[in-house]
Scaffold this active site. Sequence first.
Site, PDB file in Angstrom:
ATOM      1  N   LYS A 158       0.674  -1.060  -0.368  1.00 47.76           N
ATOM      2  CA  LYS A 158      -0.363  -0.346   0.043  1.00 47.76           C
ATOM      3  C   LYS A 158       0.787   1.211   0.056  1.00 47.76           C
ATOM      4  O   LYS A 158       2.167   0.814   0.197  1.00 47.76           O
ATOM      5  CB  LYS A 158      -1.123   0.195   1.216  1.00 47.76           C
ATOM      6  CG  LYS A 158      -2.249   1.074   0.974  1.00 47.76           C
ATOM      7  CD  LYS A 158      -3.134   0.001   0.258  1.00 47.76           C
ATOM      8  CE  LYS A 158      -4.386   0.529   0.147  1.00 47.76           C
ATOM      9  NZ  LYS A 158      -5.339  -0.439  -0.270  1.00 47.76           N
TER      10      LYS A 158
HETATM   11  P1  NAD Z   1     -13.430   7.451  -2.509  1.00 47.78           P
HETATM   12  O1  NAD Z   1     -12.194   8.829  -2.292  1.00 47.78           O
HETATM   13  O2  NAD Z   1     -13.724   6.794  -3.653  1.00 47.78           O
HETATM   14  O3  NAD Z   1     -14.871   7.542  -1.727  1.00 47.78           O
HETATM   15  C1  NAD Z   1     -14.359   7.652  -0.452  1.00 47.78           C
HETATM   16  C2  NAD Z   1     -16.256   8.087   0.302  1.00 47.78           C
HETATM   17  O4  NAD Z   1     -15.246   8.374   1.966  1.00 47.78           O
HETATM   18  C3  NAD Z   1     -15.897   9.589  -0.123  1.00 47.78           C
HETATM   19  O5  NAD Z   1     -17.444   9.762  -0.031  1.00 47.78           O
HETATM   20  C4  NAD Z   1     -15.850  10.439   1.000  1.00 47.78           C
HETATM   21  O6  NAD Z   1     -16.712  11.308   1.034  1.00 47.78           O
HETATM   22  C5  NAD Z   1     -15.839   9.414   2.332  1.00 47.78           C
HETATM   23  N1  NAD Z   1     -15.183  10.073   4.063  1.00 47.78           N
HETATM   24  C6  NAD Z   1     -14.135  10.196   3.799  1.00 47.78           C
HETATM   25  N2  NAD Z   1     -14.131  10.786   5.236  1.00 47.78           N
HETATM   26  C7  NAD Z   1     -15.483  10.164   5.443  1.00 47.78           C
HETATM   27  C8  NAD Z   1     -16.540  10.427   6.725  1.00 47.78           C
HETATM   28  N3  NAD Z   1     -15.361  11.128   7.817  1.00 47.78           N
HETATM   29  N4  NAD Z   1     -17.443  10.570   7.106  1.00 47.78           N
HETATM   30  C9  NAD Z   1     -18.031   9.696   6.544  1.00 47.78           C
HETATM   31  N5  NAD Z   1     -17.282   9.110   4.866  1.00 47.78           N
HETATM   32  C10 NAD Z   1     -16.151   9.737   4.497  1.00 47.78           C
HETATM   33  O7  NAD Z   1     -12.771   5.856  -2.598  1.00 47.78           O
HETATM   34  P2  NAD Z   1     -12.949   4.573  -2.313  1.00 47.78           P
HETATM   35  O8  NAD Z   1     -11.968   4.207  -3.111  1.00 47.78           O
HETATM   36  O9  NAD Z   1     -14.182   4.368  -2.877  1.00 47.78           O
HETATM   37  O10 NAD Z   1     -11.993   4.254  -0.808  1.00 47.78           O
HETATM   38  C11 NAD Z   1     -13.766   3.426  -0.066  1.00 47.78           C
HETATM   39  C12 NAD Z   1     -12.833   2.121   1.254  1.00 47.78           C
HETATM   40  O11 NAD Z   1     -13.186   1.482   0.630  1.00 47.78           O
HETATM   41  C13 NAD Z   1     -11.712   2.845   1.608  1.00 47.78           C
HETATM   42  O12 NAD Z   1     -11.540   2.530   2.869  1.00 47.78           O
HETATM   43  C14 NAD Z   1     -10.718   1.742   0.490  1.00 47.78           C
HETATM   44  O13 NAD Z   1      -9.068   1.992   1.313  1.00 47.78           O
HETATM   45  C15 NAD Z   1     -11.751   0.430   0.639  1.00 47.78           C
HETATM   46  N6  NAD Z   1     -11.378   0.190  -0.956  1.00 47.78           N
HETATM   47  C16 NAD Z   1     -11.663   0.558  -1.898  1.00 47.78           C
HETATM   48  C17 NAD Z   1     -10.932  -0.133  -3.471  1.00 47.78           C
HETATM   49  C18 NAD Z   1     -11.048   0.276  -4.053  1.00 47.78           C
HETATM   50  O14 NAD Z   1     -10.720  -0.444  -5.816  1.00 47.78           O
HETATM   51  N7  NAD Z   1     -11.296   1.659  -4.292  1.00 47.78           N
HETATM   52  C19 NAD Z   1     -10.368  -2.090  -3.027  1.00 47.78           C
HETATM   53  C20 NAD Z   1     -11.043  -2.516  -1.591  1.00 47.78           C
HETATM   54  C21 NAD Z   1     -11.142  -1.363  -0.508  1.00 47.78           C
END
Ligand code: NAD
Length: 438
Positions: free
Chosen positions: A126
């Site tokens: 990561k």
């Molecule tokens: P992203 O940046 O597209 O979205 C993040 C979201 O979280 C946004 O809607 C943001 O407003 C919200 N957020 C941030 N702070 C917040 C708070 N204090 N309270 C409520 N909401 C809040 O990110 P993503 O890629 O969708 O990732 C989201 C989660 O999924 C993370 O934990 C990431 O590690 C995990 N994840 C992502 C992927 C991927 O393929 N993108 C894969 C596996 C896991």
Amino acid sequence: MAKTLTLLEELTKPRMRGLAGERPLPPVALAQRQFEAAADRMGLDPDVRRILAQPMNELVVHFPVRMDDGHVEMFTGYRVQHNNALGPFKGGLRFHPDLALGEVRTLAAWMTWKSAIARIPFGGAKGGIQLDPARCSRGELERITRRFCFALGSNIGPDYDIPAPDVNTNGQIMAWMLDTYLSTMPPQDRQRGMAVVTGKPVDSGGSLGREKATGQGVVFLIEQWAAEHGLDLSRSTFIVQGYGNVGSWAARLLARQGAKLIAVEDASGAIRDPKGIDADRLAEYVKQHRGVAGYGPAISHEAFFGTPADIFIPAAMAQQLTAATAPLLDVALVAEGANGPTDAEADGVLAKRGIHVIPDVLCNAGGVIVSYFEWLQNRQGDYWDLAEVDRKLHAKITAAYVRVRDTAVRESLDWRTAAYIVALSHLEAVYKERGIFP
Ligand code: NAD
């Protein structure tokens, strides 16, 4: 000792909006507890345990970038490579102002378990930059990304370590990473270099279905769980925290099964509408307004967690379900789209209350599975249609689900511990077969 304390202090800084007085445990402690619990339970070989308890490589880079107003700013970036016993290091890049080395270590280890559970030939890594991208212009973001990629140099590569998008990064960031990496390679190596990052836009060598893959995987597993537990999705309701890549895709795809989205929270606030929120229109709104606030009637953080529904999909940041918020939940299933959304106390509360959890290392593995498909397609120069990607994703992620479910049933375990045991047993077998050099 002094060094450890400083790191812990840094990690315990409250980063998330939460209930008054809440101070979440650092994710590094959470991950350690999960690992130790599973290792104790299965009697993991002590040598393998020592190896897996810490990352193999940690890189911290400080690099200069010229900003739009002409001054030069210094940025800090990280790449932690936890383990590559199963294949090249693999994991996302996160841009966040509070990103710290400890958190990146944790996220890297979670990637190792995820690849092992899904049985894909990747290790775990990561990385990211301490940065608030909302405060940067597009040009600044491009220069920061390119300079970070340049600073990583040969520490990434298609046969060695393959980054992907995570929080606040997307296909555009991956396209800049790719272009920068290829620009530093001799022309005859460039075709192989296409696989240096995944999650690229389709025109730049990405895979169909990669953008929605994590949300799609979450929905495939919710479907599987619903079928096994007699939940009719077409009459079900759900709530989602985080409406970025994972949350918005999971919501849109689950809505297509007839499930009704009734509350959403993101960094801008929380909204609720018991009559139903149109998941597709909300996704369009979020693109324009950078958050869900204003789309529907506003509710408090506590009211969001207390919304009665069948399913809760956390898809934002770590440690959102705590001893304070878990008792508020009124759902049958938590499907963890985010990494580390549930702390140890919350796990206990949910178990006592009979709320089922599909743990993150299984539930959000769709992203890394389709990243693996993208990597394969780049290397073969053969591109699959969307139906093929979805079919292969469904097969891989439901096979992982069955492995975890069967281990949980056989050993009378919660699914999180079972998922860790599935991962650790595979890694233990590999270390025992190959031995430790020299
Ligand atoms: P992203 O940046 O597209 O979205 C993040 C979201 O979280 C946004 O809607 C943001 O407003 C919200 N957020 C941030 N702070 C917040 C708070 N204090 N309270 C409520 N909401 C809040 O990110 P993503 O890629 O969708 O990732 C989201 C989660 O999924 C993370 O934990 C990431 O590690 C995990 N994840 C992502 C992927 C991927 O393929 N993108 C894969 C596996 C896991």
